[in-house]
Write an enzyme that holds these catalytic residues in place. Structure first.
Site, PDB file in Angstrom:
ATOM      1  N   ASP A  23      48.996 -44.665  38.226  1.00 32.91           N
ATOM      2  CA  ASP A  23      49.872 -43.685  37.583  1.00 32.91           C
ATOM      3  C   ASP A  23      51.294 -44.254  37.550  1.00 32.91           C
ATOM      4  O   ASP A  23      51.778 -44.831  38.525  1.00 32.91           O
ATOM      5  CB  ASP A  23      49.847 -42.358  38.354  1.00 32.91           C
ATOM      6  CG  ASP A  23      50.429 -41.221  37.539  1.00 32.91           C
ATOM      7  OD1 ASP A  23      49.664 -40.316  37.155  1.00 32.91           O
ATOM      8  OD2 ASP A  23      51.649 -41.233  37.275  1.00 32.91           O
ATOM      9  N   ILE A  24      51.955 -44.088  36.404  1.00 31.36           N
ATOM     10  CA  ILE A  24      53.290 -44.654  36.208  1.00 31.36           C
ATOM     11  C   ILE A  24      54.325 -43.964  37.112  1.00 31.36           C
ATOM     12  O   ILE A  24      55.375 -44.527  37.408  1.00 31.36           O
ATOM     13  CB  ILE A  24      53.684 -44.553  34.711  1.00 31.36           C
ATOM     14  CG1 ILE A  24      54.729 -45.579  34.350  1.00 31.36           C
ATOM     15  CG2 ILE A  24      54.097 -43.142  34.329  1.00 31.36           C
ATOM     16  CD1 ILE A  24      54.904 -45.778  32.856  1.00 31.36           C
ATOM     17  N   HIS A  69      41.467 -37.076  32.394  1.00 34.49           N
ATOM     18  CA  HIS A  69      41.770 -38.050  33.444  1.00 34.49           C
ATOM     19  C   HIS A  69      41.602 -37.402  34.804  1.00 34.49           C
ATOM     20  O   HIS A  69      41.943 -36.232  34.989  1.00 34.49           O
ATOM     21  CB  HIS A  69      43.185 -38.630  33.298  1.00 34.49           C
ATOM     22  CG  HIS A  69      44.255 -37.614  33.123  1.00 34.49           C
ATOM     23  ND1 HIS A  69      44.508 -36.991  31.916  1.00 34.49           N
ATOM     24  CD2 HIS A  69      45.133 -37.083  34.003  1.00 34.49           C
ATOM     25  CE1 HIS A  69      45.497 -36.142  32.064  1.00 34.49           C
ATOM     26  NE2 HIS A  69      45.899 -36.165  33.327  1.00 34.49           N
ATOM     27  N   SER A  86      49.715 -32.816  31.204  1.00 31.96           N
ATOM     28  CA  SER A  86      50.673 -33.355  30.227  1.00 31.96           C
ATOM     29  C   SER A  86      50.056 -34.337  29.239  1.00 31.96           C
ATOM     30  O   SER A  86      50.625 -34.569  28.177  1.00 31.96           O
ATOM     31  CB  SER A  86      51.839 -34.030  30.961  1.00 31.96           C
ATOM     32  OG  SER A  86      51.366 -35.080  31.773  1.00 31.96           O
ATOM     33  N   ASN A 124      43.730 -31.764  36.083  1.00 33.81           N
ATOM     34  CA  ASN A 124      44.612 -30.685  35.644  1.00 33.81           C
ATOM     35  C   ASN A 124      44.172 -30.226  34.259  1.00 33.81           C
ATOM     36  O   ASN A 124      43.860 -31.054  33.398  1.00 33.81           O
ATOM     37  CB  ASN A 124      46.074 -31.164  35.594  1.00 33.81           C
ATOM     38  CG  ASN A 124      46.636 -31.424  36.977  1.00 33.81           C
ATOM     39  OD1 ASN A 124      46.317 -30.709  37.917  1.00 33.81           O
ATOM     40  ND2 ASN A 124      47.451 -32.458  37.121  1.00 33.81           N
ATOM     41  N   HIS A 170      42.806 -37.666  38.629  1.00 36.73           N
ATOM     42  CA  HIS A 170      43.770 -38.252  39.556  1.00 36.73           C
ATOM     43  C   HIS A 170      43.037 -38.575  40.859  1.00 36.73           C
ATOM     44  O   HIS A 170      42.384 -37.691  41.431  1.00 36.73           O
ATOM     45  CB  HIS A 170      44.899 -37.265  39.882  1.00 36.73           C
ATOM     46  CG  HIS A 170      45.752 -36.865  38.710  1.00 36.73           C
ATOM     47  ND1 HIS A 170      46.997 -37.401  38.469  1.00 36.73           N
ATOM     48  CD2 HIS A 170      45.540 -35.964  37.717  1.00 36.73           C
ATOM     49  CE1 HIS A 170      47.526 -36.839  37.394  1.00 36.73           C
ATOM     50  NE2 HIS A 170      46.662 -35.959  36.915  1.00 36.73           N
TER      51      HIS A 170
HETATM   52  P1  AMP Z   1      48.522 -34.664  34.008  1.00 37.65           P
HETATM   53  O1  AMP Z   1      49.830 -34.036  34.375  1.00 37.65           O
HETATM   54  O2  AMP Z   1      47.379 -34.211  34.851  1.00 37.65           O
HETATM   55  O3  AMP Z   1      48.241 -34.569  32.532  1.00 37.65           O
HETATM   56  O4  AMP Z   1      48.673 -36.203  34.378  1.00 37.65           O
HETATM   57  C1  AMP Z   1      49.153 -37.166  33.509  1.00 37.65           C
HETATM   58  C2  AMP Z   1      49.599 -38.326  34.347  1.00 37.65           C
HETATM   59  O5  AMP Z   1      49.726 -39.460  33.523  1.00 37.65           O
HETATM   60  C3  AMP Z   1      50.942 -38.117  35.045  1.00 37.65           C
HETATM   61  O6  AMP Z   1      50.773 -38.218  36.455  1.00 37.65           O
HETATM   62  C4  AMP Z   1      51.808 -39.247  34.486  1.00 37.65           C
HETATM   63  O7  AMP Z   1      52.676 -39.797  35.435  1.00 37.65           O
HETATM   64  C5  AMP Z   1      50.759 -40.248  34.019  1.00 37.65           C
HETATM   65  N1  AMP Z   1      51.161 -41.145  32.945  1.00 37.65           N
HETATM   66  C6  AMP Z   1      51.739 -40.810  31.771  1.00 37.65           C
HETATM   67  N2  AMP Z   1      51.930 -41.907  31.017  1.00 37.65           N
HETATM   68  C7  AMP Z   1      51.435 -42.954  31.719  1.00 37.65           C
HETATM   69  C8  AMP Z   1      51.325 -44.362  31.486  1.00 37.65           C
HETATM   70  N3  AMP Z   1      51.767 -44.910  30.344  1.00 37.65           N
HETATM   71  N4  AMP Z   1      50.776 -45.130  32.439  1.00 37.65           N
HETATM   72  C9  AMP Z   1      50.335 -44.583  33.595  1.00 37.65           C
HETATM   73  N5  AMP Z   1      50.387 -43.271  33.875  1.00 37.65           N
HETATM   74  C10 AMP Z   1      50.935 -42.464  32.956  1.00 37.65           C
END
Ligand code: AMP
Length: 114
Positions: A30-31, A100, A95, A87, A102
């Site tokens: 995760d970024i 995905h 988001s 989520n 986690h």
């Molecule tokens: P969610 O809030 O469950 O939709 O999780 C989306 C996750 O994707 C968040 O924890 C972000 O930090 C992660 N994320 C968004 N863009 C990227 C990316 N380019 N590379 C890695 N993680 C990302």
């Protein structure tokens, strides 16, 4: 999905820190890590969210959990424990509209979440 950020990661159009790869899944860091270990396991095919899963996705979902187990072992999380989170929707602060999981751990966590 041409405008999906995770589809672009699968296609190699956006960089990611890959942790594991399988026929149907990809795992990358995760970024913005929320815990010392924070990896996302995604299906290579575009699935909107856990709310749109059907029995047709069974093999993909099974492979996501297989990848998550292997990631947890590789990260050294299996003994102390870890959390697997999907989520769904705004209240859960989902988001990215590509399914995905986690995989988070590396320190004791609170329950229930805030
Ligand atoms: P969610 O809030 O469950 O939709 O999780 C989306 C996750 O994707 C968040 O924890 C972000 O930090 C992660 N994320 C968004 N863009 C990227 C990316 N380019 N590379 C890695 N993680 C990302």
């Amino acid at each position: 999905m041409t405008d999906c950020i995770f589809c672009k990661i699968v296609a190699g159009e956006i960089p990611s820190t890959e942790v594991m790869s399988s026929e149907r899944t990809l795992a990358f860091r995760d970024i913005k890590p929320a815990l010392p270990s924070h990896i996302l396991v995604i299906p290579r095919e575009h699935i909107q969210s856990a709310d749109t899963l059907t029995p047709q996705h069974a093999a993909t979902l099974a492979e996501m959990f297989d990848t998550a187990q292997k990631v947890a072992r590789q990260e050294g999380l299996s003994e102390r424990g870890y959390r697997l989170v999907f989520n769904v929707g705004d209240d859960a602060q989902n988001s990215v509209p590509h399914l995905h999981m986690h995989v988070v751990g590396g320190r004791p966590m609170e329950w229930p979440p805030g």
